[in-house]
Write a protein that holds these residues in place. Structure first.
Motif, PDB file in Angstrom:
ATOM      1  N   ILE A 313     104.818  69.053  23.116  1.00  0.00           N
ATOM      2  CA  ILE A 313     103.977  68.493  24.178  1.00  0.00           C
ATOM      3  C   ILE A 313     103.077  67.401  23.611  1.00  0.00           C
ATOM      4  CG2 ILE A 313     102.006  69.043  25.684  1.00  0.00           C
ATOM      5  CD1 ILE A 313     103.442  71.730  26.232  1.00  0.00           C
ATOM      6  N   THR A 314     102.996  66.305  24.339  1.00  0.00           N
ATOM      7  CA  THR A 314     102.133  65.185  23.957  1.00  0.00           C
ATOM      8  C   THR A 314     101.028  64.948  24.982  1.00  0.00           C
ATOM      9  OG1 THR A 314     103.947  64.076  22.793  1.00  0.00           O
ATOM     10  CG2 THR A 314     102.076  62.700  23.455  1.00  0.00           C
ATOM     11  N   TYR A 315     101.342  65.149  26.270  1.00  0.00           N
ATOM     12  CA  TYR A 315     100.430  64.778  27.348  1.00  0.00           C
ATOM     13  C   TYR A 315      99.863  66.041  27.996  1.00  0.00           C
ATOM     14  CZ  TYR A 315     103.564  60.841  26.630  1.00  0.00           C
ATOM     15  OH  TYR A 315     104.330  59.858  26.056  1.00  0.00           O
ATOM     16  N   ILE A 316      98.552  66.087  28.137  1.00  0.00           N
ATOM     17  CA  ILE A 316      97.878  67.281  28.654  1.00  0.00           C
ATOM     18  C   ILE A 316      97.052  66.898  29.870  1.00  0.00           C
ATOM     19  CG2 ILE A 316      96.263  69.141  28.139  1.00  0.00           C
ATOM     20  CD1 ILE A 316      96.887  68.640  25.156  1.00  0.00           C
ATOM     21  N   GLY A 317      97.309  67.559  30.977  1.00  0.00           N
ATOM     22  CA  GLY A 317      96.519  67.331  32.180  1.00  0.00           C
ATOM     23  C   GLY A 317      95.345  68.284  32.234  1.00  0.00           C
ATOM     24  N   ARG A 318      94.145  67.720  32.383  1.00  0.00           N
ATOM     25  CA  ARG A 318      92.931  68.541  32.472  1.00  0.00           C
ATOM     26  C   ARG A 318      92.076  68.055  33.641  1.00  0.00           C
ATOM     27  NH1 ARG A 318      91.180  72.379  31.751  1.00  0.00           N
ATOM     28  NH2 ARG A 318      89.616  72.501  30.100  1.00  0.00           N
ATOM     29  N   TYR A 319      91.276  68.974  34.173  1.00  0.00           N
ATOM     30  CA  TYR A 319      90.514  68.709  35.394  1.00  0.00           C
ATOM     31  C   TYR A 319      89.169  68.066  35.099  1.00  0.00           C
ATOM     32  CZ  TYR A 319      94.006  71.421  37.872  1.00  0.00           C
ATOM     33  OH  TYR A 319      95.183  71.849  38.421  1.00  0.00           O
ATOM     34  N   LEU A 320      88.808  67.078  35.915  1.00  0.00           N
ATOM     35  CA  LEU A 320      87.545  66.373  35.734  1.00  0.00           C
ATOM     36  C   LEU A 320      86.343  67.219  36.140  1.00  0.00           C
ATOM     37  CD1 LEU A 320      88.506  62.822  37.060  1.00  0.00           C
ATOM     38  CD2 LEU A 320      88.000  63.457  34.688  1.00  0.00           C
ATOM     39  N   THR A 321      86.524  68.104  37.099  1.00  0.00           N
ATOM     40  CA  THR A 321      85.416  68.930  37.573  1.00  0.00           C
ATOM     41  C   THR A 321      85.905  70.332  37.884  1.00  0.00           C
ATOM     42  OG1 THR A 321      85.720  68.435  39.935  1.00  0.00           O
ATOM     43  CG2 THR A 321      84.327  66.919  38.668  1.00  0.00           C
ATOM     44  N   ASN A 322      84.961  71.243  37.963  1.00  0.00           N
ATOM     45  CA  ASN A 322      85.199  72.567  38.524  1.00  0.00           C
ATOM     46  C   ASN A 322      84.279  72.667  39.732  1.00  0.00           C
ATOM     47  OD1 ASN A 322      85.615  75.218  39.168  1.00  0.00           O
ATOM     48  ND2 ASN A 322      85.026  76.057  37.185  1.00  0.00           N
ATOM     49  N   PRO A 323      84.792  72.451  40.933  1.00  0.00           N
ATOM     50  CA  PRO A 323      83.916  72.233  42.086  1.00  0.00           C
ATOM     51  C   PRO A 323      83.013  73.404  42.440  1.00  0.00           C
ATOM     52  CG  PRO A 323      86.191  72.525  42.784  1.00  0.00           C
ATOM     53  CD  PRO A 323      86.215  72.376  41.296  1.00  0.00           C
ATOM     54  N   THR A 324      83.389  74.613  42.069  1.00  0.00           N
ATOM     55  CA  THR A 324      82.567  75.773  42.403  1.00  0.00           C
ATOM     56  C   THR A 324      81.774  76.278  41.214  1.00  0.00           C
ATOM     57  OG1 THR A 324      84.277  77.404  41.859  1.00  0.00           O
ATOM     58  CG2 THR A 324      84.305  76.475  44.078  1.00  0.00           C
ATOM     59  N   GLY A 325      82.164  75.867  40.019  1.00  0.00           N
ATOM     60  CA  GLY A 325      81.515  76.388  38.824  1.00  0.00           C
ATOM     61  C   GLY A 325      81.955  77.789  38.459  1.00  0.00           C
ATOM     62  N   GLY A 326      82.828  78.392  39.277  1.00  0.00           N
ATOM     63  CA  GLY A 326      83.272  79.765  39.029  1.00  0.00           C
ATOM     64  C   GLY A 326      84.558  79.824  38.239  1.00  0.00           C
TER      65      GLY A 326
END
Length: 740
Positions: A313-326
């Motif tokens: 694996i070379t490319y990793i998708g990650r989230y910019l925010t966690n909208p609920t914080g949970g």
């Protein structure tokens, strides 16, 4: 377009079955639609003696019809009304049904012959008899001729499937309209299972272990000539590959297969091997494949980075925010994580998702909000200009959802990105049909396809989008010990490569005064956003134009707002958004009400009406509740506790908010603090949010903005969504100022 014979069919249903079908009066408008087809289905059930009527031509209707009338013709139709149902249905399908006179006459016979020919079942059911499965196909909205630019080659596949497998118990006649669809895709799986020798009741149209094992034993290649080749070429045709529907594996088919394999990133060999079969039949394809990309909700540590590299694996998708914080708590990119990714030679592509589980979460306004929020978050994390952000549509969006909600949402994203100077590119994450339509509308430049959700109607029966960058196929846990991590495995096309180097992340610094260099652009962006909501920058019915509201609530009192932000540990944007929004909504009726309240108190000493007042439209009861709470908690000092029951106390604080803009703005912060604590003693039963922070998540920001307006009912719920977009624009320029 109205059709007189369809209108007569509707009139027949109303006259013959009034009060008998469990439905209301059918509109006699001459327009074919599901209401008419449902009514005809219920009429058939009534004639069959079925006690419980429904809109569905289901197993009970089919079995009853097969038992009582396995063959319908001029000799076996049991009644005139039974024949009229057939005649009416023919007209609704676009065929001649005679005079709807209850006679299975020569015109009906000719139409039944034509119908079966169009379906492709004329050899399976020769002659003019109407059999149960054909009757079932007659009572729906499926077309059996090409419509809306349908492909004749695809229609040939549909007719072949109908003719070959209609005698199997669980195979029902599919459309022959020249368009791939969910029903057609499922019929292909049934056909494969039947050819594998699965019995009725075992074959289920699901790409399960038995089907997969069977296909591994049926590769096809150049020179083969059999039913398996025909099924394989059908799969190619349905995936919109330029090839003939054929039973012989020609060199032309081999070339088309090679092109398809290259497109979906399979080994290119020109043969119909298992992986190619899988990619043709189901959206996720062969789930044993390894991908060069992944996405997930878990922090990438050095140990996990090593695991991913070992997996190729070379490319990793990650989230910019966690909208609920949970949970999952590590969904948002964590501190130092991008540095770890870069240090290990990996690359990251950002994903932005708030809720996105229902069509109601998508609109133009929500898109504007999402676009600006994603820009802010991308900059906070250190993503460089040019990065493509993938915006998520994580539900099974139907066509009407896409047209009415998703496309306007992405137009809002596009407008927000454009207003920011197009620093970032837009990607769409979602089912195939969503990604394709968003791209065709010009709102995205690459797709991240949620093909793992193979049962989604937007995946089942749709080809892989031409602009796909990542193809999500399976969830898998890889590695051991500290390197163990659960990921969604993605095939990568190379159209997007994420980012391998990053700017220094922006920390959650306290707000500062606005930098003079940003105020003009800030005013312009706020004005554009409000115009998108229907508030013109000048003119209109409101008392104050955009420039005046911005000058008053943002620029003139910037020092006061900055001090309030620092004192209460809340973002300036919360105060600016609320104050600007409220002032922008003042109208002549408000001002007339204020004059009435002032005149009455001056004359009688009575506070006659608790109307909202001043630039932030605050009521006396709200001001007293918030200030008393703030004094009790130590948030503010220097004011006495006021009595909400005394007219003088109510009027005095109301009048101060009317006269003193700085006090009104201070009161915005005090009310927000009260709201954050759950508004004890107020008109809102919502729970406390928690201590104020500079990094409130989306849910918390929304709640603060909503509670200022009122309890969790409309219009406060919908208006708060609009305020969110304004908040993120305000926050954009405050962020620039504090990071200069």
């Amino acid at each position: 377009m109205a059709d007189e014979m369809v209108r007569r069919a509707q009139a027949f249903i109303n006259a013959a079955y009034d009060g008998k079908l469990g439905i209301g009066h059918l509109p006699e408008n001459g327009e074919t639609g599901w209401k008419t087809m449902f009514a005809l289905t219920r009429a058939l059930q009534y004639e069959l003696g079925i006690a419980t009527l429904s809109d569905t031509f289901g197993p009970t209707t089919l079995s009853t019809l097969q038992t009582k009338y396995p063959i319908l013709n001029a000799s076996t139709v049991p009644s005139a009304n039974f024949a009229r149902i057939i005649q009416s249905a023919l007209y609704c399908k676009g065929y001649d049904g005679g005079e709807i006179d209850g006679r299975y006459n020569s015109r009906v016979i000719a139409s039944i012959l034509k119908l079966k020919q169009n379906m492709g079942v004329d050899f399976a059911y020769p002659g003019s008899d109407l059999v149960p499965k054909v009757f079932k196909g007659l009572l729906n909205m499926d077309a059996y001729t090409t419509v809306n630019g349908g492909s004749n080659t695809i229609r040939g596949v549909q007719q072949w499937l109908n003719g070959n497998y209609v005698h199997r118990r669980d195979f029902f006649i599919i459309p022959a309209d020249g368009h791939h669809s969910r029903d057609v895709a499922k019929s292909m799986l049934f056909a494969v299972q039947y050819e594998l020798g699965m019995a009725d009741g075992t074959a289920n149209g699901v790409f399960g272990p038995g089907t997969q094992a069977g296909l591994k034993n049926h590769p096809v290649a150049s020179g083969d000539s059999n039913t398996w080749v025909r099924l394989f070429s059908a799969g190619m045709v349905l995936n919109q590959r330029p090839t003939a529907f054929t039973g012989t594996f020609t060199s032309a088919l081999a070339s088309a297969v090679s092109d398809f394999q290259a497109f979906v990133k399979l080994p290119v060999n020109g043969r119909g091997d298992f992986s190619t079969w899988a990619s043709l039949l189901v959206s996720h394809g062969d789930q044993s494949r390894k991908g060069a990309a992944c996405d997930g909700v878990t922090r990438i540590t050095p140990e996990r980075a090593a695991t991913l590299k070992a997996e190729g694996i070379t490319y990793i998708g990650r989230y910019l925010t966690n909208p609920t914080g949970g949970k999952p708590y590590e969904k948002e990119i964590q501190e130092g994580e991008l540095a770890t990714i870069a240090a290990n030679g990996l690359r990251c592509f950002p994903i932005y998702q708030t809720y996105g589980r229902d069509a109601s979460d998508f609109s133009y306004i929500a898109g504007r909000t999402a676009g600006q929020a994603a820009i802010n978050a991308a900059l906070d994390h250190g993503f460089k200009p040019g990065t493509r952000i993938f915006f998520a549509v994580d539900f099974d969006a139907l066509l009407e959802d896409i047209v009415n909600n998703v496309l306007p949402h992405f137009k809002g994203i596009q407008d927000a990105i454009a207003d920011d100077g197009n620093r970032f590119q837009i990607g769409a994450y979602g089912p195939r049909n969503v990604c394709t339509r968003v791209a065709e509308a010009g709102h995205s430049t690459a797709s991240f396809v949620s093909d793992m959700s193979s049962g989604f109607s937007g995946n089942f029966g749709y080809p892989l989008p031409a602009d796909w960058a990542y193809d999500q196929i399976v969830t898998r846990t890889v590695g051991t010990g500290a390197g163990s991590i659960e990921i969604d495995v993605n095939i990568a096309s190379g159209r997007d490569t994420g980012q391998g180097t990053f700017n220094t992340p922006r920390t959650a610094k306290p707000d500062t005064r606005l930098d003079p260099s940003v105020t003009t652009a800030m005013m312009t962006d706020v004005g554009k956003y409000m115009e998108s909501l229907g508030y013109p920058n000048s003119g209109g019915t409101r008392s104050y134009q955009h420039w005046k509201c911005f000058q008053t609530t943002v620029l003139d009192h910037d020092q006061v707002i900055t001090e309030l932000s620092n004192r209460h540990k809340m973002r300036k944007a919360l105060i600016q958004t609320t104050a600007y929004w409220e002032m922008r909504h003042i109208d002549p009726a408000d001002e007339a009400a204020w004059a009435t309240v002032i005149a009455a108190f001056n004359t009688t000493g009575k506070y006659i009406r608790d109307t909202s007042t001043g630039i932030a439209k605050q009521r006396a009861v709200t001001l007293i509740g918030a200030w008393n709470h703030g004094l009790t908690k130590g948030y503010v000092t220097g004011r006495p506790i006021l009595d909400v029951g005394r007219d003088e106390d109510k009027y005095n604080i109301w009048k101060k908010a009317y006269d003193d803009q700085a006090f009104a703005l201070t009161s915005v912060a005090v009310i927000h603090m009260w709201d954050i604590d759950g508004k004890p003693g107020g008109d809102d039963n919502s729970p406390a949010i928690g201590p104020p922070r500079l990094n409130f998540n989306d849910r918390e920001i929304y709640e603060v903005l909503r509670r200022y307006q009122g309890p969790p009912v409309e219009p406060a719920l919908g208006e708060a969504k609009k305020r969110m977009g304004l908040y993120y624009i305000m926050e954009k320029y405050n962020s620039i100022s504090r990071n200069v």
